[in-house]
Design a protein around this motif. Structure first.
Motif, PDB file in Angstrom:
ATOM      1  N   ILE A  95     -30.743  61.990  25.280  1.00  0.00           N
ATOM      2  CA  ILE A  95     -30.345  63.288  24.749  1.00  0.00           C
ATOM      3  C   ILE A  95     -31.173  64.382  25.417  1.00  0.00           C
ATOM      4  CG2 ILE A  95     -31.975  63.109  22.819  1.00  0.00           C
ATOM      5  CD1 ILE A  95     -29.981  64.628  21.114  1.00  0.00           C
ATOM      6  N   PRO A  96     -30.544  65.477  25.851  1.00  0.00           N
ATOM      7  CA  PRO A  96     -31.314  66.579  26.442  1.00  0.00           C
ATOM      8  C   PRO A  96     -32.115  67.312  25.370  1.00  0.00           C
ATOM      9  CG  PRO A  96     -28.990  67.159  26.296  1.00  0.00           C
ATOM     10  CD  PRO A  96     -29.096  65.709  25.893  1.00  0.00           C
ATOM     11  N   HIS A  97     -33.221  67.891  25.767  1.00  0.00           N
ATOM     12  CA  HIS A  97     -34.113  68.515  24.792  1.00  0.00           C
ATOM     13  C   HIS A  97     -33.446  69.694  24.080  1.00  0.00           C
ATOM     14  CE1 HIS A  97     -34.802  71.146  28.314  1.00  0.00           C
ATOM     15  NE2 HIS A  97     -35.041  72.073  27.417  1.00  0.00           N
ATOM     16  N   GLN A  98     -32.442  70.316  24.713  1.00  0.00           N
ATOM     17  CA  GLN A  98     -31.783  71.462  24.075  1.00  0.00           C
ATOM     18  C   GLN A  98     -31.092  71.084  22.770  1.00  0.00           C
ATOM     19  OE1 GLN A  98     -31.369  70.464  27.211  1.00  0.00           O
ATOM     20  NE2 GLN A  98     -31.317  72.166  28.657  1.00  0.00           N
ATOM     21  N   LEU A  99     -30.719  69.805  22.619  1.00  0.00           N
ATOM     22  CA  LEU A  99     -29.996  69.379  21.417  1.00  0.00           C
ATOM     23  C   LEU A  99     -30.922  68.898  20.304  1.00  0.00           C
ATOM     24  CD1 LEU A  99     -26.946  67.453  22.924  1.00  0.00           C
ATOM     25  CD2 LEU A  99     -27.134  69.853  22.263  1.00  0.00           C
ATOM     26  N   LEU A 100     -32.188  68.746  20.607  1.00  0.00           N
ATOM     27  CA  LEU A 100     -33.110  68.236  19.587  1.00  0.00           C
ATOM     28  C   LEU A 100     -33.166  69.105  18.328  1.00  0.00           C
ATOM     29  CD1 LEU A 100     -36.288  66.753  21.282  1.00  0.00           C
ATOM     30  CD2 LEU A 100     -34.644  65.599  19.837  1.00  0.00           C
TER      31      LEU A 100
END
Length: 309
Positions: A95-100
């Protein structure tokens, strides 16, 4: 709240709260499934993510009912647990960090909804205690997860910045950082440290004759043999030029190791050979490395004249 009151609260609510974990997870996953940004993530992580959530929520609920004197240490353990899970999570690259933040927000909302439903019949004092504990535990866990995730990402970015992408050996820029560290350790602990300069004979001709794909394969095979020989401090200086630092090796044993390397490469492809020169490094190498490299380079080219095909 007194310890007896915490124990009483635990007797009434603990099992019910644990039993609410599957529904918290289900609602959270349902939210993610409706968001197309998480489709790839859910397809990759599957039941593994559900298991992670179950463990995290169980630890969080256990923290709510800890007695006062143990609570702060429990929250530190919670943060440490979250850090490890976040670190592992980042390592999966799912998962990319932007979605965390979206993921954390959803999980927090579903957890809060379950808590509000759980304590709706409790006294105002018990509600306040439970909500404070839940918030503190959730914050500790989330801080740990996010810290672990971003710590791993930073470490990975640093590793990428010091590695050659084709061979995965270190790059030239990182050599000078390692040199200082290794010279200091060898001086302090009084063991030998040597350097090998190496290049591949006729590399340009191989590229021109067989194509760059063959050159790339050769370089990757070179790196494979370096790993096999446990030459862990290898640096690609550019093209087919390499430098190795060898802690614990004298100039003589470094030369013998380079000879083994050459034989490995010849056994893989008898049209390929190495030129190499070795030199022992002393304490002044940190400030005078060009002198040592020049001597090793001269020895390498003397060796090249004898073995080049």
């Amino acid at each position: 709240m007194a310890e007896t009151d915490i124990a009483d609260l635990k007797n009434r609510l603990y099992n019910v709260h644990i039993a609410s974990i599957p529904s918290i997870i289900d609602r959270h996953l349902l939210y993610l499934e409706k968001n197309e940004m998480f489709v790839a993530f859910l397809g990759y992580t599957g039941s593994h993510y559900r298991l992670h959530l179950k463990r995290m929520l169980t630890a969080l609920i256990n923290g709510i009912f800890i007695q006062h004197e143990e609570f702060n240490s429990c929250m530190q353990q919670m943060e440490d647990r979250g850090f490890k899970q976040g670190h592992d999570f980042a390592g999966q690259k799912a998962i990319p960090h932007q979605l965390l933040p979206l993921l954390a927000k959803s999980l927090r909302q579903e957890g809060n909804r379950a808590v509000q439903n759980l304590i709706k019949e409790e006294t105002a004092e018990n509600k306040l205690f439970f909500l404070e504990r839940w918030g503190h535990a959730a914050n500790s866990l989330m801080i740990g997860v996010l810290s672990g995730y971003f710590s791993k990402q930073v470490a990975d970015l640093k590793e990428l910045s010091i590695r050659d992408p084709l061979t995965n050996l270190y790059n030239r820029r990182y050599f000078y950082h390692c040199l200082e560290t290794e010279v200091q350790k060898a001086t302090r602990d009084r063991y030998p440290l040597s350097l090998i300069m190496m290049d591949i004979n006729n590399f340009k001709e191989i590229n021109d004759r067989s194509g760059h794909h063959m050159g790339d394969e050769l370089l990757q095979q070179f790196a494979f043999f370096a790993e096999k020989l446990k030459m862990n401090l290898g640096f690609r200086f550019g093209g087919d030029e390499f430098v190795f630092l060898l802690p614990g090796h004298t100039e003589q044993t470094a030369f013998q190791l380079a000879g083994r390397f050459d034989r490995y490469l010849r056994s893989w492809n008898d049209s390929v050979s190495l030129a190499y020169g070795t030199i022992s490094l002393h304490e002044d190498a940190v400030y005078n490395i060009e002198h040592y490299q020049r001597l090793a380079d001269e020895r390498m080219y003397t060796n090249k004249r004898h073995i080049k095909r």
